[in-house]
Design an enzyme around this catalytic site. Structure first.
Site, PDB file in Angstrom:
ATOM      1  N   TYR A 162      27.634 -46.750  39.005  1.00 34.75           N
ATOM      2  CA  TYR A 162      26.457 -47.477  39.488  1.00 34.75           C
ATOM      3  C   TYR A 162      26.655 -48.988  39.409  1.00 34.75           C
ATOM      4  CZ  TYR A 162      23.254 -43.459  39.706  1.00 34.75           C
ATOM      5  OH  TYR A 162      22.614 -42.296  40.039  1.00 34.75           O
ATOM      6  N   ASP A 264      22.792 -38.174  36.190  1.00 33.19           N
ATOM      7  CA  ASP A 264      21.775 -38.195  37.246  1.00 33.19           C
ATOM      8  C   ASP A 264      21.731 -36.836  37.948  1.00 33.19           C
ATOM      9  OD1 ASP A 264      19.925 -39.313  39.148  1.00 33.19           O
ATOM     10  OD2 ASP A 264      21.589 -39.450  40.563  1.00 33.19           O
ATOM     11  N   ASP A 268      18.779 -33.462  37.483  1.00 41.32           N
ATOM     12  CA  ASP A 268      17.982 -32.891  38.580  1.00 41.32           C
ATOM     13  C   ASP A 268      18.245 -31.387  38.693  1.00 41.32           C
ATOM     14  OD1 ASP A 268      17.074 -35.500  39.321  1.00 41.32           O
ATOM     15  OD2 ASP A 268      17.061 -34.925  41.435  1.00 41.32           O
TER      16      ASP A 268
HETATM   17  C1  IPM Z   1      16.983 -41.576  38.687  1.00 41.09           C
HETATM   18  C2  IPM Z   1      17.135 -42.054  40.107  1.00 41.09           C
HETATM   19  C3  IPM Z   1      17.806 -43.398  40.127  1.00 41.09           C
HETATM   20  C4  IPM Z   1      19.208 -43.226  39.539  1.00 41.09           C
HETATM   21  C5  IPM Z   1      17.914 -44.112  41.477  1.00 41.09           C
HETATM   22  C6  IPM Z   1      16.602 -44.164  42.195  1.00 41.09           C
HETATM   23  C7  IPM Z   1      18.465 -45.491  41.308  1.00 41.09           C
HETATM   24  O1  IPM Z   1      17.795 -41.108  40.881  1.00 41.09           O
HETATM   25  O2  IPM Z   1      16.421 -42.309  37.870  1.00 41.09           O
HETATM   26  O3  IPM Z   1      17.400 -40.461  38.383  1.00 41.09           O
HETATM   27  O4  IPM Z   1      20.104 -42.727  40.235  1.00 41.09           O
HETATM   28  O5  IPM Z   1      19.401 -43.565  38.375  1.00 41.09           O
HETATM   29 MN    MN Z   2      18.020 -39.183  39.846  1.00 41.83          MN
END
Ligand code: IPM
Ligand code: MN
Ligand code: NAD
Length: 369
Positions: A162, A264, A268
């Site tokens: 990132y 990340d 999810d």
């Molecule tokens: C999260 C989101 C963020 C990330 C994005 C929106 C920058 O997906 O907080 O999980 O990837 O960190």
């Molecule tokens: Mn995310």
């Protein structure tokens, strides 16, 4: 009493609340953001209002812009004004940023979120994945597989791909994953500390069979765990295999530490253990105050403005702000118990096929507090 959600007793980056005396006059900076951000944030501040009333505290809320809302108003995804407001607060609550309106090239709302994490040095993102008893049957996975799941993801948040060198040159583009020894040491310590207060196991997730950056991660993690956490069980798993093991045997994991992008994606994926991304809270912590408290989900453009978003992830995020940001563990546990109570009574938002709206869900939890 410790609630189940944070799962992170002792998950401390020092200073970010741990051991601090209760701050009964607490100030929250609220960055509602875009899409469902303002909807779920309003439900969470309503619950915090109920906490203040119940426990005799005075909470103040100051509102600032971030993301697309900030781009529209100021031309920047995060202004210095908002940042200074956040620095002055005891804790920062963030809803979500982004949406199709800002997807067409030009400045992206997400850069505001990345900037605030970096500016506040919030290198540790705690993402608890807990399956409350009432939701065991709501997962797309078999009930007997997910019942009792209690995982704490410790996601590195201010490094990795990132923030590494990136660019574009004609028909080539690159984003680079970099980690340094101190960056790995400090995030692994957060995981080791958290495991001591939990079931005593750390799983480090990497891609060391391919990536040099992961080989450094693996070396450093192994050394820190062996030298500083000899009584914590330690294992390493490759990220592709982890994506599978998470669904096949989620109860085997306690604390999972990993880099920014892997964390990340895996978190999810893990949202399907409790059955909805709308259930997951997180705390982004650094060496001092304030922490940033943000649900795992995004701005959910597909359901924004309809009043049907699940606010429980944001409400549980507010609970993490109480515990990790303000040191108010009893208050945090009261919110977590209230959420369990409301779920046990059968109330469900649309993501679980229910009829309860965002505002009503917030009121139900507030009343249960
Ligand atoms: C999260 C989101 C963020 C990330 C994005 C929106 C920058 O997906 O907080 O999980 O990837 O960190
Ligand atoms: Mn995310
Ligand atoms: P998303 O997390 O916004 O939504 C994914 C799916 O989950 C959607 O179907 C959505 O309706 C559902 N969902 C998410 N939260 C929910 C909730 N509280 N209640 C019910 N359903 C919920 O991911 P996306 O659609 O890929 O991204 C949309 C935008 O959000 C993008 O611009 C992305 O960059 C941004 N985003 C922001 C954050 C953040 O601000 N922390 C996190 C993730 C994504």
């Amino acid at each position: 009493m410790r609630g189940r959600w944070p799962g992170a007793a002792g998950a401390g980056t020092e200073g970010a609340g741990a051991g601090a005396p209760p701050d009964v006059n607490a100030s929250f900076a609220v960055l509602a953001g875009d899409g469902i951000g303002p909807e779920v944030t309003a439900a969470a501040t309503a619950v915090l209002g109920a906490v203040a009333e119940q426990f005799g505290h005075a909470f103040s809320f100051e509102y600032g812009l971030i993301g697309g809302a900030s781009i529209d108003a100021t031309g920047e995804a995060l202004s210095d004004t908002t940042l200074e407001m956040c620095r002055a607060a005891d804790a920062v609550l963030l809803g979500a940023v982004g949406g199709p309106k800002w997807d067409g090239g030009g400045l992206r709302p997400e850069t505001g979120l990345l900037r605030i994490r970096k500016e506040l040095s919030l290198f540790a993102n705690l993402r608890p994945i807990v399956v409350p008893e009432a939701l065991a049957g709501a997962s797309p996975l078999r009930e007997e597989l997910v019942r009792g799941v209690d995982i704490l993801f410790v996601r590195e948040l201010t490094g990795g791909i990132y923030f590494g060198p990136s660019g574009r040159d004609g028909d080539r583009a690159w984003s680079t994953m970099e980690y340094s020894v101190p960056e790995v040491e400090r995030i692994v310590r957060v995981a080791g500390d958290a495991a001591r207060g939990r079931r005593g196991k750390v799983t480090s997730v990497d891609k060391a069979n391919v990536l040099e950056v992961s080989r450094l991660w693996r070396e450093v993690a192994a050394r820190v765990m062996a030298d500083e956490y000899p009584h914590v069980e330690y294992e390493v798993v490759l990220v592709d295999a982890m994506a599978m093991h998470l669904l096949a045997r989620p109860r085997d994991f306690d604390v999972v530490v990993t880099g920014n992008m892997f964390g990340d994606i895996l978190s999810d994926e893990a949202s399907m253990l409790p059955g909805s991304l709308g259930m997951l809270p997180s705390a982004s912590l650094g060496a001092g105050r304030p922490g940033l408290f943000e649900p795992v989900h995004g701005s959910a453009p597909d359901i924004a403005g309809k009043g049907i978003a699940n606010p429980l992830g944001m409400i549980l995020t507010a609970a993490m702000a109480l515990r990790h940001g303000l040191g108010l563990a009893d208050e945090a546990a009261a919110v977590e118990r209230a959420v369990e109570h409301v779920l046990a009574a059968g109330h469900r938002t649309g993501d679980f096929g229910g009829e309860v709206g965002t505002v009503e869900m917030g009121s139900l939890v507030g009343a249960a507090v």
